[in-house]
Scaffold this motif. Structure first.
Motif, PDB file in Angstrom:
ATOM      1  N   SER A   1       0.847  -1.198   0.000  1.00 27.45           N
ATOM      2  CA  SER A   1       0.000   0.000   0.000  1.00 27.45           C
ATOM      3  C   SER A   1       0.878   1.241   0.000  1.00 27.45           C
ATOM      4  O   SER A   1       1.680   1.441   0.922  1.00 27.45           O
ATOM      5  CB  SER A   1      -0.919   0.019   1.221  1.00 27.45           C
ATOM      6  N   LEU A   2       0.694   2.070  -1.014  1.00 27.78           N
ATOM      7  CA  LEU A   2       1.407   3.346  -1.111  1.00 27.78           C
ATOM      8  C   LEU A   2       0.458   4.494  -0.811  1.00 27.78           C
ATOM      9  O   LEU A   2       0.625   5.603  -1.309  1.00 27.78           O
ATOM     10  CB  LEU A   2       2.022   3.497  -2.509  1.00 27.78           C
TER      11      LEU A   2
ATOM     12  N   PRO B   1      -1.656   6.095   2.643  1.00 27.28           N
ATOM     13  CA  PRO B   1      -2.040   6.023   4.059  1.00 27.28           C
ATOM     14  C   PRO B   1      -3.535   5.765   4.243  1.00 27.28           C
ATOM     15  O   PRO B   1      -3.929   5.031   5.153  1.00 27.28           O
ATOM     16  CB  PRO B   1      -1.634   7.391   4.605  1.00 27.28           C
ATOM     17  N   MET B   2      -4.356   6.356   3.394  1.00 28.94           N
ATOM     18  CA  MET B   2      -5.794   6.127   3.471  1.00 28.94           C
ATOM     19  C   MET B   2      -6.113   4.655   3.241  1.00 28.94           C
ATOM     20  O   MET B   2      -6.843   4.025   4.009  1.00 28.94           O
ATOM     21  CB  MET B   2      -6.519   6.985   2.437  1.00 28.94           C
ATOM     22  N   ALA B   3      -5.546   4.087   2.176  1.00 27.47           N
ATOM     23  CA  ALA B   3      -5.797   2.684   1.855  1.00 27.47           C
ATOM     24  C   ALA B   3      -5.269   1.774   2.955  1.00 27.47           C
ATOM     25  O   ALA B   3      -5.902   0.762   3.301  1.00 27.47           O
ATOM     26  CB  ALA B   3      -5.162   2.330   0.517  1.00 27.47           C
ATOM     27  N   THR B   4      -4.116   2.113   3.521  1.00 30.99           N
ATOM     28  CA  THR B   4      -3.546   1.291   4.583  1.00 30.99           C
ATOM     29  C   THR B   4      -4.500   1.188   5.764  1.00 30.99           C
ATOM     30  O   THR B   4      -4.762   0.089   6.277  1.00 30.99           O
ATOM     31  CB  THR B   4      -2.200   1.880   5.050  1.00 30.99           C
ATOM     32  N   GLU B   5      -5.039   2.320   6.203  1.00 32.20           N
ATOM     33  CA  GLU B   5      -5.968   2.293   7.330  1.00 32.20           C
ATOM     34  C   GLU B   5      -7.203   1.463   7.010  1.00 32.20           C
ATOM     35  O   GLU B   5      -7.685   0.692   7.842  1.00 32.20           O
ATOM     36  CB  GLU B   5      -6.370   3.715   7.714  1.00 32.20           C
ATOM     37  N   ILE B   6      -7.706   1.611   5.803  1.00 31.14           N
ATOM     38  CA  ILE B   6      -8.905   0.866   5.415  1.00 31.14           C
ATOM     39  C   ILE B   6      -8.615  -0.623   5.348  1.00 31.14           C
ATOM     40  O   ILE B   6      -9.407  -1.453   5.818  1.00 31.14           O
ATOM     41  CB  ILE B   6      -9.444   1.380   4.068  1.00 31.14           C
TER      42      ILE B   6
ATOM     43  N   ASP C   1      -3.246  -8.771   7.564  1.00 36.64           N
ATOM     44  CA  ASP C   1      -2.296  -9.863   7.413  1.00 36.64           C
ATOM     45  C   ASP C   1      -1.951 -10.136   5.952  1.00 36.64           C
ATOM     46  O   ASP C   1      -1.064 -10.949   5.662  1.00 36.64           O
ATOM     47  CB  ASP C   1      -2.828 -11.131   8.079  1.00 36.64           C
ATOM     48  N   GLN C   2      -2.627  -9.449   5.041  1.00 32.86           N
ATOM     49  CA  GLN C   2      -2.312  -9.578   3.614  1.00 32.86           C
ATOM     50  C   GLN C   2      -1.337  -8.495   3.155  1.00 32.86           C
ATOM     51  O   GLN C   2      -0.868  -8.525   2.025  1.00 32.86           O
ATOM     52  CB  GLN C   2      -3.597  -9.480   2.782  1.00 32.86           C
ATOM     53  N   VAL C   3      -1.065  -7.536   4.018  1.00 39.93           N
ATOM     54  CA  VAL C   3      -0.220  -6.396   3.658  1.00 39.93           C
ATOM     55  C   VAL C   3       1.224  -6.675   4.074  1.00 39.93           C
ATOM     56  O   VAL C   3       1.503  -6.948   5.246  1.00 39.93           O
ATOM     57  CB  VAL C   3      -0.713  -5.109   4.345  1.00 39.93           C
ATOM     58  N   VAL C   4       2.152  -6.584   3.110  1.00 42.07           N
ATOM     59  CA  VAL C   4       3.560  -6.867   3.403  1.00 42.07           C
ATOM     60  C   VAL C   4       4.408  -5.609   3.498  1.00 42.07           C
ATOM     61  O   VAL C   4       5.514  -5.648   4.054  1.00 42.07           O
ATOM     62  CB  VAL C   4       4.163  -7.814   2.339  1.00 42.07           C
ATOM     63  N   ALA C   5       3.926  -4.479   2.985  1.00 42.23           N
ATOM     64  CA  ALA C   5       4.694  -3.236   3.049  1.00 42.23           C
ATOM     65  C   ALA C   5       3.770  -2.054   2.814  1.00 42.23           C
ATOM     66  O   ALA C   5       2.811  -2.139   2.027  1.00 42.23           O
ATOM     67  CB  ALA C   5       5.818  -3.223   2.014  1.00 42.23           C
ATOM     68  N   VAL C   6       4.068  -0.946   3.502  1.00 43.40           N
ATOM     69  CA  VAL C   6       3.299   0.289   3.309  1.00 43.40           C
ATOM     70  C   VAL C   6       4.282   1.445   3.147  1.00 43.40           C
ATOM     71  O   VAL C   6       5.455   1.345   3.503  1.00 43.40           O
ATOM     72  CB  VAL C   6       2.338   0.560   4.482  1.00 43.40           C
ATOM     73  N   ASP C   7       3.787   2.560   2.627  1.00 43.96           N
ATOM     74  CA  ASP C   7       4.662   3.707   2.353  1.00 43.96           C
ATOM     75  C   ASP C   7       5.062   4.424   3.636  1.00 43.96           C
ATOM     76  O   ASP C   7       4.547   4.140   4.720  1.00 43.96           O
ATOM     77  CB  ASP C   7       3.955   4.676   1.402  1.00 43.96           C
ATOM     78  N   GLU C   8       5.971   5.375   3.495  1.00 46.78           N
ATOM     79  CA  GLU C   8       6.573   6.057   4.633  1.00 46.78           C
ATOM     80  C   GLU C   8       5.603   6.870   5.474  1.00 46.78           C
ATOM     81  O   GLU C   8       5.896   7.186   6.637  1.00 46.78           O
ATOM     82  CB  GLU C   8       7.686   6.983   4.134  1.00 46.78           C
TER      83      GLU C   8
ATOM     84  N   VAL D   1      -1.494  -0.903  -4.174  1.00 49.43           N
ATOM     85  CA  VAL D   1      -2.544   0.117  -4.068  1.00 49.43           C
ATOM     86  C   VAL D   1      -1.869   1.474  -3.934  1.00 49.43           C
ATOM     87  O   VAL D   1      -0.971   1.648  -3.106  1.00 49.43           O
ATOM     88  CB  VAL D   1      -3.448  -0.133  -2.847  1.00 49.43           C
ATOM     89  N   MET D   2      -2.294   2.429  -4.757  1.00 48.75           N
ATOM     90  CA  MET D   2      -1.699   3.759  -4.685  1.00 48.75           C
ATOM     91  C   MET D   2      -2.732   4.818  -5.035  1.00 48.75           C
ATOM     92  O   MET D   2      -3.798   4.519  -5.584  1.00 48.75           O
ATOM     93  CB  MET D   2      -0.492   3.863  -5.610  1.00 48.75           C
ATOM     94  N   VAL D   3      -2.404   6.059  -4.704  1.00 53.23           N
ATOM     95  CA  VAL D   3      -3.334   7.165  -4.905  1.00 53.23           C
ATOM     96  C   VAL D   3      -3.458   7.514  -6.380  1.00 53.23           C
ATOM     97  O   VAL D   3      -4.553   7.708  -6.897  1.00 53.23           O
ATOM     98  CB  VAL D   3      -2.881   8.405  -4.106  1.00 53.23           C
ATOM     99  N   ASN D   4      -2.325   7.607  -7.063  1.00 57.58           N
ATOM    100  CA  ASN D   4      -2.346   7.933  -8.488  1.00 57.58           C
ATOM    101  C   ASN D   4      -1.142   7.282  -9.158  1.00 57.58           C
ATOM    102  O   ASN D   4      -0.277   6.708  -8.487  1.00 57.58           O
ATOM    103  CB  ASN D   4      -2.303   9.448  -8.702  1.00 57.58           C
ATOM    104  N   ASP D   5      -1.091   7.363 -10.463  1.00 57.77           N
ATOM    105  CA  ASP D   5      -0.028   6.699 -11.213  1.00 57.77           C
ATOM    106  C   ASP D   5       1.212   7.578 -11.288  1.00 57.77           C
ATOM    107  O   ASP D   5       1.602   8.056 -12.358  1.00 57.77           O
ATOM    108  CB  ASP D   5      -0.526   6.340 -12.616  1.00 57.77           C
ATOM    109  N   ALA D   6       1.849   7.809 -10.153  1.00 60.82           N
ATOM    110  CA  ALA D   6       3.058   8.615 -10.118  1.00 60.82           C
ATOM    111  C   ALA D   6       4.220   7.851 -10.736  1.00 60.82           C
ATOM    112  O   ALA D   6       4.356   6.642 -10.567  1.00 60.82           O
ATOM    113  CB  ALA D   6       3.383   8.988  -8.674  1.00 60.82           C
TER     114      ALA D   6
END
Length: 325
Positions: free
Chosen positions: A77-78, A80-85, A93-100, A132-137
């Motif tokens: 998850s890149l 923060p909104m998606a991470t919380e959700i 338990d399906q998430v292996v890494a999230v953004d800073e 999962v990310m906010v936009n295609d950066a």
């Protein structure tokens, strides 16, 4: 402004405003959140069992030519909104890494991955089966699609309905649709209760994002909260193009005479500092001591903690409208 806070504010502004990049897209699709063939069921945003407010998102990014497993097991998850959700709907338990910036919940696997300046190789090092990310950066979507890694775009919502739909779409994509629907129902109830606490008399409000006087208008979801609470947002007149996050001036703010000023705990200064600004002494919020500080994360992310922010603002508005109650 300290470098970290400057970077954080820039990231928040970027994440919150990127929803407008998708608005007005003529290539809208019924697939949830830009992911093609995520499951065999109907897209969650259009599911008839969803609450009435959880309609299809206003716009959906174009789908990518890859398929998401029914329940991906290595989600990056890149957002923060998606991470919380994701954690709120039982997919932690399906998430292996999230953004800073995905600093909540505490058990989220925080890394130095960037959501607004992502690197394909860095993301791939976690062997994701969904990103999962906010936009295609940085054209990250194309880089990941080239190696058959599915991408889900989950932009910040501009209002409540698309926020509910974003939750449902995310739950659909990660095999947690029932849990997502339950979260939406819970949020509807909690947000409804918080909105009910709003005063009947409108209050002029100024939400300050940083010391450069960036604010929020009704064009973004933070501003949508103030609108739903019946407040008069002084930033609206300064946001003719509906961007959602206009930069105001001291002169404009003082002339607008807000009755409530809201700052966050990441601005690096206090309510007393705001009150001490030259020329602000006659502003109603300063004169009457109605400057409140809220948590920056709950005030900038759509998700399970949003009712806290709404409740805090509702209480502050009530204190302004009925100071002797």
């Amino acid at each position: 402004m300290p470098p970290f806070r400057s970077r954080y504010v820039a990231a928040v502004l970027l994440a919150l405003s990127l929803v407008w990049a998708g608005c007005g897209n003529d290539d809208d699709t019924a697939e949830p959140a830009g992911v093609e063939e995520t499951a065999t069921a109907e897209p969650a945003g259009a599911n008839q069992t969803a609450p009435s407010d959880a309609a299809e998102p206003d716009s959906s990014p174009a789908p990518v030519p890859t398929a998401v497993p029914d329940r991906p097991q290595r989600i990056v998850s890149l957002s923060p909104m998606a991470t919380e959700i994701l954690f709120a709907i039982g997919a932690g338990d399906q998430v292996v890494a999230v953004d800073e910036f995905s600093n909540y919940p505490p058990e989220a696997p925080l890394t130095d991955l960037s959501g607004w300046d992502p690197n394909v190789e860095a993301v791939l090092s976690y062997e994701p089966d969904l990103v999962v990310m906010v936009n295609d950066a940085n054209d990250l979507k194309a880089g990941l699609a080239a190696v058959d890694v599915p991408v889900m775009l989950s932009p910040a919502p501009a209002e409540f309905a698309s926020g509910y739909a974003a939750i449902i779409d995310l739950g659909y994509a990660v095999g947690r649709l029932d849990e997502a629907l339950e979260l939406v129902r819970q949020l509807e109830t909690e947000i409804g209760a918080a909105l009910a606490a709003a005063p009947e008399a409108p209050v002029r409000v100024y939400h300050e994002l940083d010391d450069q006087y960036y604010s929020v208008s009704s064009g973004g979801f933070i501003g949508a909260v103030y609108a739903a609470l019946g407040a008069i947002n002084i930033a609206d007149e300064a946001d003719a193009d509906g961007f959602g996050y206009p930069q105001l001036t001291e002169e404009y703010i003082v002339a607008a005479d807000p009755e409530l000023i809201v700052i966050t705990d990441l601005v690096g200064y206090t309510a007393a500092d705001v009150a001490a600004r030259p020329g602000w002494g006659d502003v109603a919020a300063v004169r009457n001591g109605n400057i409140v500080m809220v948590n920056a994360d709950t005030a900038s992310r759509w998700g399970p903690r949003l009712p806290r922010f709404i409740g805090e603002v509702a209480d502050a508005l009530q204190a302004v409208a009925e100071p002797d109650s």
